[in-house]
Each structure stands twice: as structure tokens, then as C-alpha cells.
Enzyme design. Structure first.
Site, PDB file in Angstrom:
ATOM      1  N   ARG A 106       0.891  -1.179   0.000  1.00 35.86           N
ATOM      2  CA  ARG A 106       0.000   0.000   0.000  1.00 35.86           C
ATOM      3  C   ARG A 106       0.918   1.215   0.000  1.00 35.86           C
ATOM      4  O   ARG A 106       1.739   1.386   0.910  1.00 35.86           O
ATOM      5  CB  ARG A 106      -0.896  -0.004   1.238  1.00 35.86           C
ATOM      6  N   HIS A 133      -7.160   0.681  -6.620  1.00 35.59           N
ATOM      7  CA  HIS A 133      -7.401  -0.157  -5.438  1.00 35.59           C
ATOM      8  C   HIS A 133      -8.125  -1.425  -5.925  1.00 35.59           C
ATOM      9  O   HIS A 133      -9.314  -1.621  -5.679  1.00 35.59           O
ATOM     10  CB  HIS A 133      -8.247   0.630  -4.425  1.00 35.59           C
ATOM     11  N   GLN A 136     -10.182  -3.891  -3.653  1.00 39.13           N
ATOM     12  CA  GLN A 136     -11.451  -3.300  -3.249  1.00 39.13           C
ATOM     13  C   GLN A 136     -12.517  -3.540  -4.330  1.00 39.13           C
ATOM     14  O   GLN A 136     -13.624  -3.996  -4.033  1.00 39.13           O
ATOM     15  CB  GLN A 136     -11.255  -1.790  -3.013  1.00 39.13           C
ATOM     16  N   ASP A 232     -17.035   7.166  -1.919  1.00 43.31           N
ATOM     17  CA  ASP A 232     -15.732   7.054  -1.243  1.00 43.31           C
ATOM     18  C   ASP A 232     -15.486   8.415  -0.575  1.00 43.31           C
ATOM     19  O   ASP A 232     -16.174   9.401  -0.895  1.00 43.31           O
ATOM     20  CB  ASP A 232     -14.658   6.753  -2.326  1.00 43.31           C
ATOM     21  N   CYS A 272     -16.329   1.873   0.207  1.00 45.97           N
ATOM     22  CA  CYS A 272     -15.127   1.087   0.496  1.00 45.97           C
ATOM     23  C   CYS A 272     -14.736   1.155   1.968  1.00 45.97           C
ATOM     24  O   CYS A 272     -14.091   0.254   2.466  1.00 45.97           O
ATOM     25  CB  CYS A 272     -13.977   1.565  -0.380  1.00 45.97           C
ATOM     26  N   ARG A 300     -13.767  -8.378   1.491  1.00 49.60           N
ATOM     27  CA  ARG A 300     -12.359  -8.110   1.160  1.00 49.60           C
ATOM     28  C   ARG A 300     -11.522  -9.352   1.466  1.00 49.60           C
ATOM     29  O   ARG A 300     -10.674  -9.762   0.678  1.00 49.60           O
ATOM     30  CB  ARG A 300     -11.823  -6.916   1.980  1.00 49.60           C
TER      31      ARG A 300
HETATM   32  N1   CP Z   1     -11.186  -0.008   2.140  1.00 52.24           N
HETATM   33  C1   CP Z   1      -9.932  -0.099   2.625  1.00 52.24           C
HETATM   34  O1   CP Z   1      -8.970  -0.369   1.901  1.00 52.24           O
HETATM   35  O2   CP Z   1      -9.844   0.101   3.973  1.00 52.24           O
HETATM   36  P1   CP Z   1      -8.510   0.336   4.798  1.00 52.24           P
HETATM   37  O3   CP Z   1      -7.949   1.650   4.392  1.00 52.24           O
HETATM   38  O4   CP Z   1      -8.955   0.309   6.224  1.00 52.24           O
HETATM   39  O5   CP Z   1      -7.557  -0.789   4.495  1.00 52.24           O
HETATM   40  N1  NVA Z   2      -9.764   6.852  -1.732  1.00 49.54           N
HETATM   41  C1  NVA Z   2      -9.465   6.410  -0.404  1.00 49.54           C
HETATM   42  C2  NVA Z   2      -9.725   4.947  -0.259  1.00 49.54           C
HETATM   43  C3  NVA Z   2      -9.477   4.365   1.102  1.00 49.54           C
HETATM   44  C4  NVA Z   2      -9.704   2.895   1.163  1.00 49.54           C
HETATM   45  C5  NVA Z   2      -8.020   6.739  -0.087  1.00 49.54           C
HETATM   46  O1  NVA Z   2      -7.167   6.569  -0.975  1.00 49.54           O
HETATM   47  O2  NVA Z   2      -7.740   7.211   1.014  1.00 49.54           O
END
Ligand code: CP
Ligand code: NVA
Length: 314
Positions: A106, A133, A136, A232, A272, A300
Site C-alpha cells: 500500500r 485499489h 477493493q 468514497d 469502500c 475483502r
Molecule cells: N477499504 C480499505 O482499503 O480500507 P482500509 O484503508 O482500512 O484498508
Molecule cells: N480513496 C481512499 C480509499 C481508502 C480505502 C483513499 O485513498 O484514502
């Protein structure tokens, strides 16, 4: 000859057929968890998980998922590894490949995911970049099909409406729609839509699937007859400096009762998560009868286990 390793950096890394197979495996794995009977397909396998941003769902779902499959996962936070102290992505990839069987990352720039995958000798999974993502989006479509099996059979009759920022989550939903063949509609303020490079990729994929795209500015119009309403956060991780500006720009891009009224009577609402309740979604909708957000979060784990099996099982 050694089989070439596969990565999962974006939904485009799997074909339409492979995606449906992953959904089938996901269903089976989810049933195993319900019966409390886990098949240890990944015994003694280790997933290294690099986190340069915070996470609840991604971390826990991969960690618990690996453990249910008989393997284990290592949480490698940016504060604790040498990557953020000057060690290169290349060197990190090479070293981790000597210890672990797969790497999840990530990060911020999508380029980091691509560079890591290029250098790693083991499969790499994108656990969120600024651009995409994919895990997701896979969980989201699985949730839609779980709730509406008729849409799985006839995806061309499905309208998924995303209200909000054309960012990583929207981009992945757009691309997965392009592969699956449904209508993807997005309502966003001017200048916050799906980026051109993703649009082009989606249009190319849609040639095969027949997917349709609708670009709107008005969220109420976009919600009309939707099967799925999705949103989101307005301010993504890494955009904290733009918070004040974005909150003002996005204030009308909320899923609330007015938006929901426009969608089909049996529509479902997804997010999400994490959510900023009262901003992009109201409490009433998030806790209401159309919401499937917590099933979505649970999924997930099930879908990622299927992805791990696809990449790791011999
Ligand atoms: N939706 C998602 O990826 O959640 P987190 O940021 O908690 O991993
Ligand atoms: N768009 C958001 C998604 C979090 C799961 C971010 O990147 O923070």
C-alpha cells in the site's frame, strides 16, 4: 521451465474468465469460514505486507486471510523498515523475495507498485495506490453479485453509479466495469473525474465487454435507476492539505435519502470505508436497509484469499 510469476497491480491483470473463477473460489472460501472449516492451501507460505499508509480492512483481511489458509503475514510498516530510510524499492523487492512468497504493498505513487513488481521475484499485490485499489473493486463486485445474482448472469443490465472523487477506488470500479460489461456512471465535480489514462484503458477493455460509461456532474441525475450506489471519501490519504478546498467542492456529492430515492427500489449502497459519516454518506443511508457496506468489508478477506490462491497455489 519455471512458470512466470503473476502480479495483481490492477484489475486488468486478470481476464474476464479469471475474474469469474476468482468469484467462484471466493464463494467456496466464504462457505468454509462460515462452517469454521479452513483448508490450509497456503501452509507455510508468507505474505509480506508493506504499508506506507494506514489501514484497517486491508491489513486485517490479508493477515487473517493468510492465517486461515495456513500461512502467515508480516506487517511491514513504513516506520519500521529501511525503505523509507533510503533503501531502494529494487533492493527491498530483491531482499523480500528471498524470504516471503508474495508481497502486498500500500503506497502513494502507483509507479512504486509497478517498480516493486518488476524487481520482485514473487507475486506482488496492490493493496492501494493513489491510482488504483483493485482488491477493493473485486470485493465490491463480488458483493454486488452475491446480493443480486441476476446481475452476475446479465451484467449488461446493471448500472453502477459512483458519486464522488474520481480517484483510486472509482478508477478500479471503472476498469472492472469495463471488463465485466456493466454500465458505470460517475458524478463528480469538474476536474475530479476519472483520469484520461484510465478512461482510455477502460474504453479499450469495453470494446470486448460492451460496457457503457456515463459521465455526469449532477449526482441526482447519475443516481437515476442505479442498481448500485457507491461512494468514497472526498479527501483521500495523502490529500490532507487539500481538505478544506475539497470539502467545499464536494459538498453536494453525498449519498443521502434524495440520491437513494432516484435509484432502483431494490438498489444497494456500497462504500469502500473508512467513511466520513455526514460527508459523502449520511448515517441514515449507511445504517439503512439498502446498505451492504459491512458485508462488502468482510468480502475483502474472502476475495483476497481467492486472489492469493490464484497467485500462489501450485
Ligand atoms: N477499504 C480499505 O482499503 O480500507 P482500509 O484503508 O482500512 O484498508
Ligand atoms: N480513496 C481512499 C480509499 C481508502 C480505502 C483513499 O485513498 O484514502
Amino acid at each position: 521451465m519455471k512458470k512466470k510469476k503473476r502480479d495483481f497491480l490492477g484489475v486488468y491483470d486478470f481476464s474476464h474468465e479469471e475474474i469469474y473463477k476468482i468469484f467462484e473460489t471466493t464463494e467456496k472460501l466464504k462457505k468454509q469460514v462460515k462452517r469454521n472449516r479452513f483448508k490450509k492451501y497456503l501452509k507455510n507460505k508468507t505474505l509480506g505486507m508493506i504499508f506506507e499508509k494506514t489501514s484497517t480492512r486491508t491489513r486485517v483481511s490479508f493477515e487473517v486471510g493468510m492465517s486461515q489458509l495456513g500461512g502467515n503475514a508480516l506487517f511491514l510498516s513504513k516506520n519500521d523498515i529501511q525503505l523509507n530510510k533510503g533503501e531502494t524499492i529494487y533492493d527491498t523487492a530483491k531482499v523480500l523475495s528471498r524470504f516471503v512468497d508474495a508481497i502486498m504493498i500500500r503506497t502513494f505513487a502507483h509507479e512504486n507498485v509497478v517498480n516493486l513488481a518488476q524487481a520482485a521475484d514473487v507475486p506482488v499485490i496492490n493493496g492501494l495506490s493513489d491510482l488504483l485499489h483493485p482488491c477493493q473493486a473485486m470485493a465490491d463486485f463480488f458483493t454486488v453479485f452475491e446480493n443480486k445474482p441476476e446481475l452476475k448472469r446479465n451484467p449488461d443490465s446493471m448500472k453502477l453509479t459512483f458519486i464522488g472523487d474520481g480517484n483510486n477506488v472509482a478508477n478500479s470500479l471503472f476498469l472492472l466495469s469495463a471488463i465485466i460489461g456493466n454500465t458505470f456512471c460517475i458524478a463528480n465535480p469538474k476536474g475530479y473525474g476519472i483520469p484520461k489514462q484510465i478512461q482510455e484503458m477502460g474504453e479499450d477493455l469495453a470494446k470486448k465487454s460492451g460496457a457503457k460509461f456515463i459521465f455526469e456532474e449532477n449526482p441526482i441525475k447519475a443516481a437515476k435507476d442505479a442498481d448500485v450506489l457507491y461512494t468514497d471519501v472526498w479527501v483521500s490519504m495523502g490529500q490532507e492539505k487539500e481538505k478544506e478546498e475539497k470539502v467545499a467542492i464536494f459538498k453536494d456529492y453525498q449519498i443521502n435519502q434524495d440520491t437513494l430515492k432516484e435509484a432502483k427500489t431494490d438498489s444497494i449502497v456500497l462504500h469502500c470505508l473508512p467513511a466520513n459519516r455526514g460527508m459523502e454518506i449520511t448515517d441514515e443511508v449507511m445504517d439503512g436497509p439498502h446498505s451492504r457496506v459491512f458485508d462488502e468489508a468482510e468480502n475483502r478477506m474472502h476475495v483476497q484469499k481467492a486472489i492469493l490462491l490464484k497467485l500462489l497455489k501450485k
